[in-house]
Design a protein around this motif. Structure first.
Motif, PDB file in Angstrom:
ATOM      1  N   LEU A  21      -0.635   6.145   6.265  1.00  0.00           N
ATOM      2  CA  LEU A  21      -0.470   6.700   4.977  1.00  0.00           C
ATOM      3  C   LEU A  21      -1.691   7.496   4.359  1.00  0.00           C
ATOM      4  O   LEU A  21      -1.573   8.566   3.601  1.00  0.00           O
ATOM      5  N   GLY A  22      -2.900   7.164   4.815  1.00  0.00           N
ATOM      6  CA  GLY A  22      -3.944   7.989   4.670  1.00  0.00           C
ATOM      7  C   GLY A  22      -3.822   9.452   5.473  1.00  0.00           C
ATOM      8  O   GLY A  22      -3.956  10.489   4.686  1.00  0.00           O
ATOM      9  N   ARG A  23      -3.417   9.403   6.575  1.00  0.00           N
ATOM     10  CA  ARG A  23      -3.167  10.598   7.131  1.00  0.00           C
ATOM     11  C   ARG A  23      -2.073  11.377   6.639  1.00  0.00           C
ATOM     12  O   ARG A  23      -2.116  12.618   6.842  1.00  0.00           O
ATOM     13  N   ALA A  24      -1.295  10.690   5.990  1.00  0.00           N
ATOM     14  CA  ALA A  24      -0.174  11.578   5.405  1.00  0.00           C
ATOM     15  C   ALA A  24      -0.467  12.234   3.893  1.00  0.00           C
ATOM     16  O   ALA A  24       0.168  12.844   3.120  1.00  0.00           O
ATOM     17  N   GLY A  25      -1.799  11.973   3.651  1.00  0.00           N
ATOM     18  CA  GLY A  25      -2.398  12.818   2.446  1.00  0.00           C
ATOM     19  C   GLY A  25      -2.455  12.063   1.253  1.00  0.00           C
ATOM     20  O   GLY A  25      -2.824  12.529  -0.069  1.00  0.00           O
ATOM     21  N   HIS A  26      -1.908  10.613   1.331  1.00  0.00           N
ATOM     22  CA  HIS A  26      -2.015   9.796   0.004  1.00  0.00           C
ATOM     23  C   HIS A  26      -3.547   9.213  -0.336  1.00  0.00           C
ATOM     24  O   HIS A  26      -4.411   9.021   0.519  1.00  0.00           O
ATOM     25  N   GLU A  27      -3.658   8.892  -1.433  1.00  0.00           N
ATOM     26  CA  GLU A  27      -4.898   8.290  -2.025  1.00  0.00           C
ATOM     27  C   GLU A  27      -4.651   6.742  -1.394  1.00  0.00           C
ATOM     28  O   GLU A  27      -3.781   6.244  -2.259  1.00  0.00           O
ATOM     29  N   VAL A  28      -5.433   6.224  -0.570  1.00  0.00           N
ATOM     30  CA  VAL A  28      -5.251   4.741  -0.153  1.00  0.00           C
ATOM     31  C   VAL A  28      -6.491   3.844  -0.362  1.00  0.00           C
ATOM     32  O   VAL A  28      -7.563   4.198  -0.379  1.00  0.00           O
ATOM     33  N   ARG A  29      -6.087   2.785  -1.107  1.00  0.00           N
ATOM     34  CA  ARG A  29      -7.147   1.568  -1.548  1.00  0.00           C
ATOM     35  C   ARG A  29      -6.788   0.562  -0.537  1.00  0.00           C
ATOM     36  O   ARG A  29      -5.727   0.240  -0.130  1.00  0.00           O
ATOM     37  N   VAL A  30      -7.871  -0.103   0.033  1.00  0.00           N
ATOM     38  CA  VAL A  30      -7.782  -1.175   1.038  1.00  0.00           C
ATOM     39  C   VAL A  30      -8.405  -2.285   0.137  1.00  0.00           C
ATOM     40  O   VAL A  30      -9.641  -2.395  -0.061  1.00  0.00           O
ATOM     41  N   PHE A  31      -7.577  -3.632   0.087  1.00  0.00           N
ATOM     42  CA  PHE A  31      -8.345  -4.759  -0.007  1.00  0.00           C
ATOM     43  C   PHE A  31      -8.211  -5.740   1.042  1.00  0.00           C
ATOM     44  O   PHE A  31      -7.040  -5.888   1.606  1.00  0.00           O
ATOM     45  N   ASP A  32      -9.083  -6.737   1.340  1.00  0.00           N
ATOM     46  CA  ASP A  32      -8.916  -7.654   2.321  1.00  0.00           C
ATOM     47  C   ASP A  32     -10.033  -8.958   1.647  1.00  0.00           C
ATOM     48  O   ASP A  32     -10.899  -8.406   1.157  1.00  0.00           O
ATOM     49  N   VAL A  33      -9.595 -10.156   1.910  1.00  0.00           N
ATOM     50  CA  VAL A  33     -10.554 -11.278   1.552  1.00  0.00           C
ATOM     51  C   VAL A  33     -11.970 -11.263   2.434  1.00  0.00           C
ATOM     52  O   VAL A  33     -12.672 -11.728   2.096  1.00  0.00           O
ATOM     53  N   ALA A  45      -9.255   5.289   8.013  1.00  0.00           N
ATOM     54  CA  ALA A  45      -8.106   5.719   7.465  1.00  0.00           C
ATOM     55  C   ALA A  45      -8.144   6.796   6.158  1.00  0.00           C
ATOM     56  O   ALA A  45      -7.415   7.441   5.628  1.00  0.00           O
ATOM     57  N   GLY A  46      -9.489   7.257   6.084  1.00  0.00           N
ATOM     58  CA  GLY A  46      -9.953   8.181   5.047  1.00  0.00           C
ATOM     59  C   GLY A  46      -9.633   7.658   3.699  1.00  0.00           C
ATOM     60  O   GLY A  46      -9.402   8.293   2.526  1.00  0.00           O
ATOM     61  N   ALA A  47      -9.966   6.220   3.683  1.00  0.00           N
ATOM     62  CA  ALA A  47      -9.455   5.479   2.265  1.00  0.00           C
ATOM     63  C   ALA A  47     -10.918   4.665   1.579  1.00  0.00           C
ATOM     64  O   ALA A  47     -11.865   5.139   2.133  1.00  0.00           O
ATOM     65  N   THR A  48     -10.490   4.175   0.683  1.00  0.00           N
ATOM     66  CA  THR A  48     -11.869   3.342  -0.032  1.00  0.00           C
ATOM     67  C   THR A  48     -11.116   1.725   0.011  1.00  0.00           C
ATOM     68  O   THR A  48     -10.258   1.406  -0.337  1.00  0.00           O
ATOM     69  N   ALA A  49     -12.311   1.086  -0.002  1.00  0.00           N
ATOM     70  CA  ALA A  49     -12.442  -0.373  -0.040  1.00  0.00           C
ATOM     71  C   ALA A  49     -12.683  -0.886  -1.060  1.00  0.00           C
ATOM     72  O   ALA A  49     -13.487  -0.336  -1.877  1.00  0.00           O
ATOM     73  N   HIS A  50     -11.837  -1.846  -1.598  1.00  0.00           N
ATOM     74  CA  HIS A  50     -12.215  -2.654  -3.025  1.00  0.00           C
ATOM     75  C   HIS A  50     -12.335  -3.924  -2.822  1.00  0.00           C
ATOM     76  O   HIS A  50     -11.898  -4.656  -1.904  1.00  0.00           O
ATOM     77  N   GLY A  51     -12.946  -4.528  -3.656  1.00  0.00           N
ATOM     78  CA  GLY A  51     -13.588  -5.618  -3.819  1.00  0.00           C
ATOM     79  C   GLY A  51     -12.718  -7.130  -4.399  1.00  0.00           C
ATOM     80  O   GLY A  51     -12.877  -8.257  -4.313  1.00  0.00           O
ATOM     81  N   SER A  52     -11.489  -6.521  -4.650  1.00  0.00           N
ATOM     82  CA  SER A  52     -10.349  -7.391  -5.356  1.00  0.00           C
ATOM     83  C   SER A  52      -9.258  -6.939  -5.605  1.00  0.00           C
ATOM     84  O   SER A  52      -8.983  -5.750  -5.258  1.00  0.00           O
ATOM     85  N   VAL A  53      -8.179  -7.677  -5.649  1.00  0.00           N
ATOM     86  CA  VAL A  53      -6.780  -7.293  -5.694  1.00  0.00           C
ATOM     87  C   VAL A  53      -6.597  -6.229  -6.875  1.00  0.00           C
ATOM     88  O   VAL A  53      -6.097  -5.324  -6.738  1.00  0.00           O
ATOM     89  N   GLU A  54      -7.276  -6.886  -7.805  1.00  0.00           N
ATOM     90  CA  GLU A  54      -6.885  -6.114  -9.303  1.00  0.00           C
ATOM     91  C   GLU A  54      -7.605  -4.671  -9.020  1.00  0.00           C
ATOM     92  O   GLU A  54      -6.689  -3.550  -9.621  1.00  0.00           O
TER      93      GLU A  54
END
Length: 284
Positions: A21-33, A45-54
């Motif tokens: 999805l990142g390579r397709a040009g979308h803004e991608v956010r990633v969360f994991d425990v 993925a050229g995405a951003t990592a986030h610290g919570s689901v919210e």
């Protein structure tokens, strides 16, 4: 259409989905425990990592859940998504859980659709798109359009069914493969050879209905009349699979399955698979 997509889960599947999805040009956010896993997946993925689901899902237009294949875990995650985002389409990357089971605890089941990627997610073209009983046609069409634009072969089902399409077909083949070994007709190695040297190359170019058409439906009528009554009919996991799983012989992840495997086997297979798909696409 540009989307803001939250990918929840940064394991092998989630990381691959984020890259697609990142390579397709979308803004991608990633969360994991595991924050480190989220960071690695986001970087790839050229995405951003986030610290919570919210934090990941607030403002997202599509949420793609890629958590481990445990129903209660996925339900809890979907509840978190609904509490933090009232509008996004929620797509689950389950490989076997029916949409109505996942949506049972949701406030609005119409938001849910299955987007079943195959491992490796950024290599295998297929994504099955499966509606639940409440999923609008427009949501299925939106997911198909998103995935097609990202270079995937999106196959929408008209309605839900256990295992969807591909895993039902695989399960039928695997059941018969183990039935042949159990009867002493062939070894696991010989069964694999029959597939990779015979069935597999043809299936890379044509599906079962095209193969039957090419071979002649009169021929296949006779073949099925003769063979189908003799096939294995196990109604659950065959004993040889169940026994190995229960004693911890899980394949490449443990070093022993039906055959000895090493930890690098999945990576070698992924590289060979990518080369095969590239060659197939040149023939199209």
């Amino acid at each position: 259409m540009h989307e803001i997509i939250a990918v929840l889960g940064a394991g092998v599947m989630g990381a691959g989905i984020a890259r697609v999805l990142g390579r397709a040009g979308h803004e991608v956010r990633v969360f994991d425990v595991d924050p480190a896993a989220a960071a690695r997946a986001a970087e790839s993925a050229g995405a951003t990592a986030h610290g919570s689901v919210e934090a990941a899902v607030t403002g997202a237009t599509i949420v793609l859940e890629a958590a481990p294949e445990r129903l209660e875990l996925k339900r809890a995650l979907l509840a978190q998504v609904e509490a933090a985002n009232a509008d996004a389409v929620i797509a689950s990357n389950t490989s076997s859980i029916a949409p109505d089971a996942l949506a049972a605890g949701m406030r609005d089941p119409s938001r849910l659709v299955i987007a079943h990627f195959f491992n490796p997610a950024d290599t295998v073209p297929l994504v099955e798109v499966v509606p639940g009983p409440a999923t609008p046609t427009a949501t299925v069409e939106r997911m198909v359009a998103l995935l097609t634009a990202a270079g995937k072969t999106a196959v929408p089902l008209a309605q839900q069914v256990e295992g969807f399409i591909a895993n039902r077909l695989q399960a039928a083949l695997y059941r018969e493969a183990m039935h042949l070994v159990k009867r002493g007709i062939a070894t696991p190695e010989q069964v694999d050879q029959a597939v990779t040297a015979g069935l597999g190359p043809r299936w890379a170019l044509a599906g079962p209905f095209e193969i039957m058409d090419l071979g002649g439906l009169d021929v296949w009528r006779s073949v099925m009349d003769g063979i189908l009554p003799t096939l294995g009919d196990a109604s659950g996991a065959p004993a040889m699979l169940r026994e190995r799983a229960e004693r911890g012989d899980l394949g490449a992840k443990t070093g022993e399955g039906f055959l000895p495997r090493d930890a690098d086997a999945p990576a070698r297979f992924a590289a060979r698979l990518a080369a095969l798909i590239e060659a197939r696409d040149r023939l199209a």
